[in-house]
Design a protein around this motif. Sequence first.
Motif, short mmCIF file in Angstrom:
data_model
loop_
_atom_site.label_atom_id
_atom_site.label_comp_id
_atom_site.label_asym_id
_atom_site.label_seq_id
_atom_site.Cartn_x
_atom_site.Cartn_y
_atom_site.Cartn_z
N GLN A 181 -1.19 5.28 1.40
CA GLN A 181 -0.45 6.24 0.59
C GLN A 181 0.67 6.89 1.42
OE1 GLN A 181 -4.02 8.43 -1.22
NE2 GLN A 181 -2.60 8.24 -2.93
N GLY A 233 4.11 -0.27 -5.18
CA GLY A 233 5.38 0.27 -5.63
C GLY A 233 6.57 -0.54 -5.13
N SER A 236 6.28 1.99 -12.74
CA SER A 236 5.14 2.81 -12.34
C SER A 236 5.61 3.99 -11.51
CB SER A 236 4.16 1.97 -11.53
OG SER A 236 3.19 2.77 -10.89
N ALA A 251 4.31 4.62 -8.88
CA ALA A 251 4.26 4.12 -7.51
C ALA A 251 5.65 3.80 -6.99
CB ALA A 251 3.38 2.87 -7.44
N PRO A 308 3.77 2.07 0.51
CA PRO A 308 2.69 2.42 -0.41
C PRO A 308 2.28 1.25 -1.29
CG PRO A 308 4.36 4.15 -0.36
CD PRO A 308 4.91 2.99 0.41
N THR A 349 -1.29 7.63 -7.91
CA THR A 349 -0.46 6.46 -8.16
C THR A 349 0.91 6.63 -7.53
OG1 THR A 349 -1.64 5.98 -10.22
CG2 THR A 349 0.55 5.01 -9.96
N ASP A 355 -4.26 2.49 -5.91
CA ASP A 355 -4.57 1.56 -6.98
C ASP A 355 -5.68 2.16 -7.84
OD1 ASP A 355 -5.17 -0.50 -8.66
OD2 ASP A 355 -5.82 -1.90 -7.10
N GLY A 378 0.79 5.94 -4.00
CA GLY A 378 0.49 4.57 -3.62
C GLY A 378 -0.96 4.15 -3.71
#
Length: 408
Positions: free
Chosen positions: A232, A403, A381, A383, A400, A89, A94, A92
């Motif tokens: 990511q 985020g 988050s 992220a 990412p 996470t 899901d 990046g």
Amino acid sequence: MVLDGLGIGAMPDAGALRPGDVDADTLGHLLDRYRAEHGRHLRLPALEALGLGLLRAHPALAAGTALPVAAGRARLGYDGADTYAGHQTMMGADFSRVAVARLAQHIAEVTAALEQAGYKAELLGGKPLLTVDGDILVHDNLEADPGINWNVSARLEDRPFEQILAVARTVRAAAPVARVIAVGGRSGSPLPQFVRHGAGGTVGLDTPASGFYRNGGLRVQHLGAPVDHTRQLPELAARAGAEVTLVGKAADILACDSAVRLPGVRTGEVLAHTLAAARAHRAGAAEGAPALVVANVQETDLAGHQQDAAGFAAVLGEADAGLGALLRELDRPGDRLIVTADHGNDPLIGHAFHTREFVPVLVHRPGSGDAGPVLLPDAASLADVGATAAGFLGIGPHGPHGGSPLPV
């Protein structure tokens, strides 16, 4: 730098699975226990300088800092409290579709996959876990929330780690869970002696009791659920021309084809690798080459699993010394050091699971002027941490997944 398991207080939904977890506070409980046992505070000068005391008021922590830092908390941004999900996470990924499932719910599919691959798989004593070729165990991970991860474990006296990993890859292909973890270690007794029932109907190896964590030679590799690694941070950074180095557990669980990987479990080794990578990349930075180093200090998490507050404090102190060296190294305008965590792991909560806690986000920003520390709003988050690092590297709006950069 991810200080694995360093939570700073329970999230509002922490008691959904275990009501007692509403009182989780990894850092606070650790500092209180240290004071009670030693008659003095645990000193963490680098983390204090990075602004940790701005986030978690405690007599052991300075309430301010002279460094140009930005400090805030982050919600986890994924279900449960898991190292793999936390790192993915943060970088990046899901994780909204990853399932939580006990091995018992999928044991027929896993058995079929193993047999199709040429292994002999059978139930151990009628329990819902498997032995593969006689001495490799496939089982629920008892050190995470029920159904988050499965493990494939064997003694290195019985099997080379490469064979354990091969079985784990077969299990991974049939598994819906976030992680399948290949674990090889040394134990003085056959592993079935350490099989027990866990929470939520799980059954698995009691890894701490087996001696794997204390006998030396531990080998671990994390096989994660499929994710789009192209969205990511490590892959995005590499495509943007950055040199990418992954250190410690990050080298095992993050994807980037061009990354330099420096795996390791021992904290001193992880810190030495991180400092060496920072120095090497700074030499390249003089020629305009950007760089990203992602490192994980794992032994904090291992101490939490063993409910070893003294061990956790010792590792945290060692990590703090390493952070101090990084602060002295990263002092040029444009250098950035982000210190965070992936979940909590309260060593005094009364169980060996991760705890669902806020985590710190401490950003050192040399060259930011004399404005003093900035207190950040809570990030929605992990992220957001990766998105912030992407912003530092100049990666644009297609950064990412999921985020939002923090206002640093």
